[in-house]
Design a protein around this motif. Structure first.
Motif, PDB file in Angstrom:
ATOM      1  N   TRP A   1      -0.310  21.440  24.419  1.00  0.00           N
ATOM      2  CA  TRP A   1       0.751  20.903  23.984  1.00  0.00           C
ATOM      3  C   TRP A   1       1.751  21.411  24.849  1.00  0.00           C
ATOM      4  CZ3 TRP A   1       2.805  24.806  21.032  1.00  0.00           C
ATOM      5  CH2 TRP A   1       4.247  24.769  20.896  1.00  0.00           C
ATOM      6  N   PHE A   2       1.839  22.904  24.783  1.00  0.00           N
ATOM      7  CA  PHE A   2       2.994  23.214  25.571  1.00  0.00           C
ATOM      8  C   PHE A   2       3.075  22.971  26.865  1.00  0.00           C
ATOM      9  CE2 PHE A   2      -0.153  26.903  25.013  1.00  0.00           C
ATOM     10  CZ  PHE A   2      -0.148  27.431  26.154  1.00  0.00           C
ATOM     11  N   GLY A   3       1.878  22.882  27.536  1.00  0.00           N
ATOM     12  CA  GLY A   3       1.781  22.276  29.094  1.00  0.00           C
ATOM     13  C   GLY A   3       2.448  21.124  29.267  1.00  0.00           C
ATOM     14  N   VAL A   4       2.107  20.169  28.245  1.00  0.00           N
ATOM     15  CA  VAL A   4       2.641  18.719  28.295  1.00  0.00           C
ATOM     16  C   VAL A   4       4.211  18.883  28.266  1.00  0.00           C
ATOM     17  CG1 VAL A   4       2.585  16.338  27.365  1.00  0.00           C
ATOM     18  CG2 VAL A   4       0.318  17.536  27.930  1.00  0.00           C
ATOM     19  N   GLU A   5       4.538  19.712  27.223  1.00  0.00           N
ATOM     20  CA  GLU A   5       5.916  19.670  26.835  1.00  0.00           C
ATOM     21  C   GLU A   5       6.566  20.354  28.090  1.00  0.00           C
ATOM     22  OE1 GLU A   5       8.626  19.074  23.881  1.00  0.00           O
ATOM     23  OE2 GLU A   5       6.672  19.058  23.215  1.00  0.00           O
ATOM     24  N   GLY A   6       6.104  21.423  28.755  1.00  0.00           N
ATOM     25  CA  GLY A   6       6.650  22.015  29.843  1.00  0.00           C
ATOM     26  C   GLY A   6       6.907  20.811  31.121  1.00  0.00           C
ATOM     27  N   LEU A   7       5.804  20.157  31.482  1.00  0.00           N
ATOM     28  CA  LEU A   7       6.024  19.099  32.362  1.00  0.00           C
ATOM     29  C   LEU A   7       6.918  18.123  32.003  1.00  0.00           C
ATOM     30  CD1 LEU A   7       2.100  18.511  33.185  1.00  0.00           C
ATOM     31  CD2 LEU A   7       3.705  19.496  34.800  1.00  0.00           C
ATOM     32  N   ALA A  32     -13.177  11.291  14.252  1.00  0.00           N
ATOM     33  CA  ALA A  32     -13.250  10.017  13.603  1.00  0.00           C
ATOM     34  C   ALA A  32     -12.267   9.971  12.293  1.00  0.00           C
ATOM     35  CB  ALA A  32     -14.627   9.766  12.823  1.00  0.00           C
ATOM     36  N   ASN A  33     -12.041  11.196  11.689  1.00  0.00           N
ATOM     37  CA  ASN A  33     -10.941  11.237  10.654  1.00  0.00           C
ATOM     38  C   ASN A  33      -9.418  11.311  11.191  1.00  0.00           C
ATOM     39  OD1 ASN A  33     -10.565  13.849  11.699  1.00  0.00           O
ATOM     40  ND2 ASN A  33     -11.429  14.839  10.215  1.00  0.00           N
ATOM     41  N   GLY A  34      -9.387  11.014  12.563  1.00  0.00           N
ATOM     42  CA  GLY A  34      -7.881  10.979  13.067  1.00  0.00           C
ATOM     43  C   GLY A  34      -7.287  12.506  13.493  1.00  0.00           C
ATOM     44  N   GLY A  35      -7.997  13.471  13.028  1.00  0.00           N
ATOM     45  CA  GLY A  35      -7.665  15.041  13.603  1.00  0.00           C
ATOM     46  C   GLY A  35      -8.126  15.274  14.936  1.00  0.00           C
ATOM     47  N   TRP A  36      -7.911  16.478  15.272  1.00  0.00           N
ATOM     48  CA  TRP A  36      -8.396  17.167  16.596  1.00  0.00           C
ATOM     49  C   TRP A  36      -9.074  18.432  16.137  1.00  0.00           C
ATOM     50  CZ3 TRP A  36      -4.386  13.576  16.988  1.00  0.00           C
ATOM     51  CH2 TRP A  36      -4.785  12.685  18.112  1.00  0.00           C
ATOM     52  N   TRP A  68      -0.960  20.162  17.444  1.00  0.00           N
ATOM     53  CA  TRP A  68      -0.585  20.463  19.007  1.00  0.00           C
ATOM     54  C   TRP A  68      -1.228  19.032  19.780  1.00  0.00           C
ATOM     55  CZ3 TRP A  68      -3.660  25.733  19.162  1.00  0.00           C
ATOM     56  CH2 TRP A  68      -2.757  26.822  18.634  1.00  0.00           C
ATOM     57  N   ALA A  69      -2.122  18.633  19.282  1.00  0.00           N
ATOM     58  CA  ALA A  69      -2.204  17.345  19.960  1.00  0.00           C
ATOM     59  C   ALA A  69      -1.261  16.216  19.731  1.00  0.00           C
ATOM     60  CB  ALA A  69      -3.815  16.746  19.582  1.00  0.00           C
ATOM     61  N   LEU A  70      -0.884  16.107  18.541  1.00  0.00           N
ATOM     62  CA  LEU A  70       0.317  15.072  18.390  1.00  0.00           C
ATOM     63  C   LEU A  70       1.536  15.428  19.112  1.00  0.00           C
ATOM     64  CD1 LEU A  70      -0.315  14.543  14.462  1.00  0.00           C
ATOM     65  CD2 LEU A  70      -0.446  13.026  16.296  1.00  0.00           C
ATOM     66  N   LEU A  71       1.992  16.555  18.852  1.00  0.00           N
ATOM     67  CA  LEU A  71       3.205  16.906  19.731  1.00  0.00           C
ATOM     68  C   LEU A  71       2.905  16.986  21.354  1.00  0.00           C
ATOM     69  CD1 LEU A  71       3.763  20.422  18.102  1.00  0.00           C
ATOM     70  CD2 LEU A  71       5.140  18.581  18.137  1.00  0.00           C
ATOM     71  N   ALA A 129       5.077  18.327  14.018  1.00  0.00           N
ATOM     72  CA  ALA A 129       4.479  17.276  14.436  1.00  0.00           C
ATOM     73  C   ALA A 129       4.824  15.969  13.604  1.00  0.00           C
ATOM     74  CB  ALA A 129       3.234  17.419  14.559  1.00  0.00           C
ATOM     75  N   LEU A 130       5.059  16.324  12.253  1.00  0.00           N
ATOM     76  CA  LEU A 130       5.465  15.315  11.360  1.00  0.00           C
ATOM     77  C   LEU A 130       6.886  14.643  11.517  1.00  0.00           C
ATOM     78  CD1 LEU A 130       3.416  16.311   8.103  1.00  0.00           C
ATOM     79  CD2 LEU A 130       2.915  14.337   9.786  1.00  0.00           C
ATOM     80  N   ALA A 131       7.954  15.763  11.885  1.00  0.00           N
ATOM     81  CA  ALA A 131       9.228  15.683  12.050  1.00  0.00           C
ATOM     82  C   ALA A 131       9.423  14.632  13.377  1.00  0.00           C
ATOM     83  CB  ALA A 131      10.038  16.815  12.059  1.00  0.00           C
ATOM     84  N   ARG A 132       8.812  15.291  14.319  1.00  0.00           N
ATOM     85  CA  ARG A 132       8.703  14.411  15.492  1.00  0.00           C
ATOM     86  C   ARG A 132       8.345  13.197  15.528  1.00  0.00           C
ATOM     87  NH1 ARG A 132       6.821  17.085  21.306  1.00  0.00           N
ATOM     88  NH2 ARG A 132       8.640  18.071  21.108  1.00  0.00           N
TER      89      ARG A 132
END
Length: 143
Positions: A1-7, A32-36, A68-71, A129-132
């Motif tokens: 997540w922080f790599g994507v955020e940094g980019l 399948a349950n929606g998570g990572w 982290w995946a959602l962020l 993540a929920l706040a974002r």
């Protein structure tokens, strides 16, 4: 997540190949349950630990990994809103009545071999993540 955020924060265009590949990888590893989920073994194996959360999480997913995946997906403004919503639903389904999330397993690694259990990661990252999601995605999802 922080790599994507940094980019993104450094000016990487959201349509760039780097961000597209990051999102494609994350979307391809959604459970399948929606998570990572993955665990610390990816640090010393230097490869994605696809079954890492089977022992500590639910259905192979963990709340910290999911957050982290959602962020990352939201920072990159992934157009796959359904996948993001499924991840949000997973986080909500795992939240306890008192607002907390269960401690699932080792959430960090130091020097590729020393596992660290950051006890507040289970609350900080899902709330973030929920706040974002509520701020940036939910308004569009309700229209």
């Amino acid at each position: 997540w922080f790599g994507v955020e940094g980019l993104v924060l450094s000016g990487e265009p959201r349509q760039s190949d780097n961000l597209r590949r990051a999102c494609t990888f994350l979307l391809s590893t959604q459970n399948a349950n929606g998570g990572w989920g993955e665990d610390f073994t990816s640090c010393y194996d230097k490869s994605y630990a696809a079954k890492g959360m089977e022992r500590w999480g639910v259905g192979g997913s963990g709340v910290v990994n999911t957050a982290w995946a959602l962020l990352a997906l939201m920072a990159a403004q992934s157009p796959e809103r359904q996948a993001v919503r499924r991840g949000v639903d997973y986080l909500i389904s795992q939240q306890r009545d008192n607002g907390d999330w269960d401690q699932e397993g080792i959430a960090g690694v130091f020097n590729r071999a020393c596992g660290i259990s950051y006890t507040q990661y289970r609350n900080i990252f899902p709330m973030w993540a929920l706040a974002r999601y509520a701020r940036e995605y939910a308004p569009e999802d309700s229209s």
